[in-house]
Structure formats: C-alpha cells, structure tokens
Write a protein that holds these residues in place. Structure first.
Motif, PDB file in Angstrom:
ATOM      1  N   ALA A  91       9.762  -4.379  -4.120  1.00 40.89           N
ATOM      2  CA  ALA A  91      10.691  -3.920  -5.157  1.00 40.89           C
ATOM      3  C   ALA A  91      11.343  -2.597  -4.759  1.00 40.89           C
ATOM      4  O   ALA A  91      12.466  -2.318  -5.164  1.00 40.89           O
ATOM      5  N   VAL A  92      10.622  -1.770  -3.999  1.00 40.83           N
ATOM      6  CA  VAL A  92      11.124  -0.471  -3.568  1.00 40.83           C
ATOM      7  C   VAL A  92      10.676  -0.206  -2.129  1.00 40.83           C
ATOM      8  O   VAL A  92       9.697  -0.769  -1.666  1.00 40.83           O
ATOM      9  N   LEU A  93      11.394   0.645  -1.459  1.00 45.17           N
ATOM     10  CA  LEU A  93      11.094   1.098  -0.103  1.00 45.17           C
ATOM     11  C   LEU A  93      10.822  -0.072   0.847  1.00 45.17           C
ATOM     12  O   LEU A  93      10.994  -1.225   0.501  1.00 45.17           O
ATOM     13  N   GLU A  94      10.411   0.269   2.050  1.00 42.30           N
ATOM     14  CA  GLU A  94      10.127  -0.730   3.076  1.00 42.30           C
ATOM     15  C   GLU A  94       8.621  -0.930   3.196  1.00 42.30           C
ATOM     16  O   GLU A  94       7.855   0.032   3.064  1.00 42.30           O
ATOM     17  N   PRO A  95       8.172  -2.137   3.499  1.00 42.93           N
ATOM     18  CA  PRO A  95       6.733  -2.383   3.654  1.00 42.93           C
ATOM     19  C   PRO A  95       6.071  -1.512   4.734  1.00 42.93           C
ATOM     20  O   PRO A  95       4.869  -1.293   4.686  1.00 42.93           O
ATOM     21  N   ALA A  96       6.845  -1.004   5.656  1.00 40.56           N
ATOM     22  CA  ALA A  96       6.292  -0.145   6.705  1.00 40.56           C
ATOM     23  C   ALA A  96       5.618   1.102   6.127  1.00 40.56           C
ATOM     24  O   ALA A  96       4.757   1.702   6.766  1.00 40.56           O
ATOM     25  N   PHE A  97       5.970   1.484   4.899  1.00 37.97           N
ATOM     26  CA  PHE A  97       5.387   2.668   4.266  1.00 37.97           C
ATOM     27  C   PHE A  97       3.996   2.397   3.689  1.00 37.97           C
ATOM     28  O   PHE A  97       3.297   3.329   3.302  1.00 37.97           O
ATOM     29  N   LEU A  98       3.593   1.139   3.609  1.00 39.77           N
ATOM     30  CA  LEU A  98       2.306   0.808   2.993  1.00 39.77           C
ATOM     31  C   LEU A  98       1.123   1.479   3.673  1.00 39.77           C
ATOM     32  O   LEU A  98       0.193   1.912   3.005  1.00 39.77           O
ATOM     33  N   ALA A  99       1.141   1.573   4.991  1.00 42.01           N
ATOM     34  CA  ALA A  99      -0.003   2.162   5.707  1.00 42.01           C
ATOM     35  C   ALA A  99      -0.237   3.602   5.263  1.00 42.01           C
ATOM     36  O   ALA A  99      -1.384   4.003   5.011  1.00 42.01           O
ATOM     37  N   ILE A 101       0.756   5.012   2.434  1.00 47.22           N
ATOM     38  CA  ILE A 101       0.365   5.014   1.024  1.00 47.22           C
ATOM     39  C   ILE A 101      -1.106   4.610   0.895  1.00 47.22           C
ATOM     40  O   ILE A 101      -1.872   5.257   0.169  1.00 47.22           O
ATOM     41  N   ASP A 102      -1.501   3.569   1.622  1.00 46.15           N
ATOM     42  CA  ASP A 102      -2.901   3.132   1.597  1.00 46.15           C
ATOM     43  C   ASP A 102      -3.832   4.232   2.083  1.00 46.15           C
ATOM     44  O   ASP A 102      -4.908   4.442   1.519  1.00 46.15           O
ATOM     45  N   ARG A 103      -3.425   4.947   3.117  1.00 46.97           N
ATOM     46  CA  ARG A 103      -4.239   6.033   3.663  1.00 46.97           C
ATOM     47  C   ARG A 103      -4.422   7.126   2.611  1.00 46.97           C
ATOM     48  O   ARG A 103      -5.536   7.630   2.408  1.00 46.97           O
ATOM     49  N   ALA A 104      -3.350   7.482   1.922  1.00 50.57           N
ATOM     50  CA  ALA A 104      -3.448   8.512   0.881  1.00 50.57           C
ATOM     51  C   ALA A 104      -4.370   8.062  -0.252  1.00 50.57           C
ATOM     52  O   ALA A 104      -5.207   8.841  -0.723  1.00 50.57           O
ATOM     53  N   ILE A 105      -4.247   6.813  -0.666  1.00 49.67           N
ATOM     54  CA  ILE A 105      -5.108   6.290  -1.736  1.00 49.67           C
ATOM     55  C   ILE A 105      -6.566   6.314  -1.288  1.00 49.67           C
ATOM     56  O   ILE A 105      -7.452   6.705  -2.052  1.00 49.67           O
ATOM     57  N   GLU A 106      -6.815   5.928  -0.053  1.00 47.72           N
ATOM     58  CA  GLU A 106      -8.190   5.922   0.476  1.00 47.72           C
ATOM     59  C   GLU A 106      -8.769   7.338   0.506  1.00 47.72           C
ATOM     60  O   GLU A 106      -9.901   7.560   0.071  1.00 47.72           O
ATOM     61  N   VAL A 107      -7.991   8.295   0.999  1.00 45.85           N
ATOM     62  CA  VAL A 107      -8.450   9.684   1.063  1.00 45.85           C
ATOM     63  C   VAL A 107      -8.778  10.196  -0.334  1.00 45.85           C
ATOM     64  O   VAL A 107      -9.828  10.821  -0.556  1.00 45.85           O
TER      65      VAL A 107
END
Length: 111
Positions: A91-99, A101-107
């Motif tokens: 819906a927003v941005l490119e899927p390449a940004f997921l890594a 975002i996932d890293r920030a959520i994990e931290v």
C-alpha cells in the motif's frame, strides 16, 4: 535565526554540526539533530517521528525507523508495526524497506 529572535528549544546548538553542503548526504546531520533534540524534548521528538512514519515519504519515514531503533523509542512500536503491514501489502513504499523496518521492530521488541 534572526538577531531579534531568542533560540527555541528545538534550534540546533550554536557550534553544532555545520549544515550539509550541496552533494553532502543530509542523513548524518539529521541524525545528529534528532539525537540533540531527544536529549531536550523526547516527547516532542517522538511526536515528530510519529508524523514522519505516517508521511510514507522514503527519506523521512526510513530515518524515523532508524532513529526509533537507535534511540530505543518503544513508544513508536505500534506505528512501526502498522507501517510494516502497509509496506508488506504494497500500500505504501517499496517492499525493499521491509528489512529495515523488521530490524527496528526486532530491536525495540527485544529491549
């Protein structure tokens, strides 16, 4: 800042990092400014970063993701999880940004 105006709490400190010159990446200056602001007005910085996460503009949104992780801003976890779902669903941005975002959520989830 004009001579007649007193410095605001959000103004960068005198003698702080010089503004970026043309061709110089702005990210280090922004990260330095956010670190400075976090020391003086964490709630205000969190509100600003929350807005950046909602912008869905790659530079600001991903800087907010990085700052949230680096400064342990667990109060932004709901927005990061929402952003992750929006990116995952394309819906927003490119899927390449997921890594990132996932890293920030994990931290933030492990801290």
């Amino acid at each position: 800042m004009s001579r007649n105006r007193k410095p605001a709490p959000t103004d960068p400190p005198a003698g702080g990092p010089a503004p970026a010159t043309p061709g110089e990446p702005l990210e280090p200056q922004l990260l330095g400014y956010v670190a400075w602001l976090m020391e003086r007005d964490r709630p205000g910085a969190v509100l600003a970063l929350r807005d950046w996460l909602r912008l869905h503009e790659p530079l600001r949104t991903m800087l907010a993701v990085r700052v949230a992780a680096e400064h342990g801003l667990v109060e932004l976890l709901p927005q990061l999880r929402r952003l992750r779902e929006e990116v995952r669903s394309r819906a927003v941005l490119e899927p390449a940004f997921l890594a990132d975002i996932d890293r920030a959520i994990e931290v933030l989830s492990s801290g």
